[in-house]
Design a protein around this motif. Sequence first.
Motif, PDB file in Angstrom:
ATOM      1  N   UNK A   1      14.622 -20.623  36.858  1.00 54.55           N
ATOM      2  CA  UNK A   1      13.214 -20.213  36.923  1.00 54.55           C
ATOM      3  C   UNK A   1      13.107 -18.705  37.094  1.00 54.55           C
ATOM      4  N   UNK A   2      14.066 -18.105  37.832  1.00 55.45           N
ATOM      5  CA  UNK A   2      14.020 -16.646  37.988  1.00 55.45           C
ATOM      6  C   UNK A   2      14.288 -15.951  36.657  1.00 55.45           C
ATOM      7  N   UNK A   3      15.246 -16.463  35.878  1.00 55.14           N
ATOM      8  CA  UNK A   3      15.485 -15.895  34.548  1.00 55.14           C
ATOM      9  C   UNK A   3      14.204 -15.987  33.721  1.00 55.14           C
TER      10      UNK A   3
ATOM     11  N   UNK B   1      11.150 -16.068  34.828  1.00 60.17           N
ATOM     12  CA  UNK B   1      10.159 -15.106  35.326  1.00 60.17           C
ATOM     13  C   UNK B   1      10.474 -13.705  34.843  1.00 60.17           C
ATOM     14  N   UNK B   2      11.774 -13.335  34.833  1.00 64.35           N
ATOM     15  CA  UNK B   2      12.135 -11.980  34.390  1.00 64.35           C
ATOM     16  C   UNK B   2      11.777 -11.802  32.921  1.00 64.35           C
ATOM     17  N   UNK B   3      12.115 -12.805  32.078  1.00 59.16           N
ATOM     18  CA  UNK B   3      11.827 -12.670  30.649  1.00 59.16           C
ATOM     19  C   UNK B   3      10.322 -12.585  30.422  1.00 59.16           C
TER      20      UNK B   3
ATOM     21  N   UNK C   1      18.274 -11.888  29.185  1.00 53.85           N
ATOM     22  CA  UNK C   1      17.475 -10.804  29.768  1.00 53.85           C
ATOM     23  C   UNK C   1      17.760  -9.494  29.048  1.00 53.85           C
TER      24      UNK C   1
ATOM     25  N   UNK D   1       5.644 -13.830  40.309  1.00 55.28           N
ATOM     26  CA  UNK D   1       6.388 -15.015  39.874  1.00 55.28           C
ATOM     27  C   UNK D   1       7.600 -15.243  40.771  1.00 55.28           C
TER      28      UNK D   1
END
Lengths: 102, 167
Positions: free
Chosen positions: A10-12, A14-16, B13, B106
């Motif tokens: 989920x953090x990946x 959010x970053x994208x 990313x 987020x």
Amino acid sequence: MNGELLQGYLLVSAIIFAVGGAGLLIRRSPLVILMCIELMWNAANLAFITFARQWGNLDGHVAAFLVITVAAAEIAIGLAIIVLIFRKKDAVDIDDMRSLSG
Amino acid sequence: MTAVLWIGGIIAILGAIGVVAFRTPVHSVLSLVVNFLGLAALFLSLNAEFLAIVQIIIYAGAIMILFLFVIALLTVRKDPMERPKERLEGQRQLGFATAVVVGALLFVVVLGGQLFPVADDLPEDFGTAASFGRELLITHVFPFELAAFVLMAAVIGVVVLVGRKQL
């Protein structure tokens, strides 16, 4: 597979999503703006699939599939509009498209 | 599993940052393909094998080719670079600040939320084309029909928009 690991997914996501949003606001080439919208669609897809894995339920996969379908339709229409604009006024910068502001 | 998350996540990313950072649109498209490949690896590690393949074939294949065709069509006359100076004063700073705020929000939501248990007893065919097809065509058949309608509307719209009047 534990909850902390899924939090990493989920953090990946959010970053994208944030990177796509930054590009959407900063860049002024219409093509790159469309690509940044793609990035944000995909971040949402990753979250859908992560939650589907968490609950062991395929509903999230169906939602992600629909997102891919709508993204394809949106890209087709968006690129057609960009081609039309380029045909009319040779604009390569979103700042040139302000005839509606009077 | 942790290694897949790290490697796939970093590739995805970096690809996403490349889309925003590269000056020429062609480089952005290629960077977007890298992002899609990293995401496909993440999908695979989440037992979504059908969607991982769809991601590569439809997204990285078909949609990106469409982008490349349009860029090739538009760059015949000149390179579609944006101007160095923006009209809106401080657009970069404002946009960057907004994105940072959204990302931080987020993060707070993800890290501050309650940790729910993860399903351990996945069915044998979770995420395969067969089980996905059953789910799509039996349980969710109305959204499926809706998707078909959306695609048809898009195709007709494109023909109306850029198709030549006299054939």
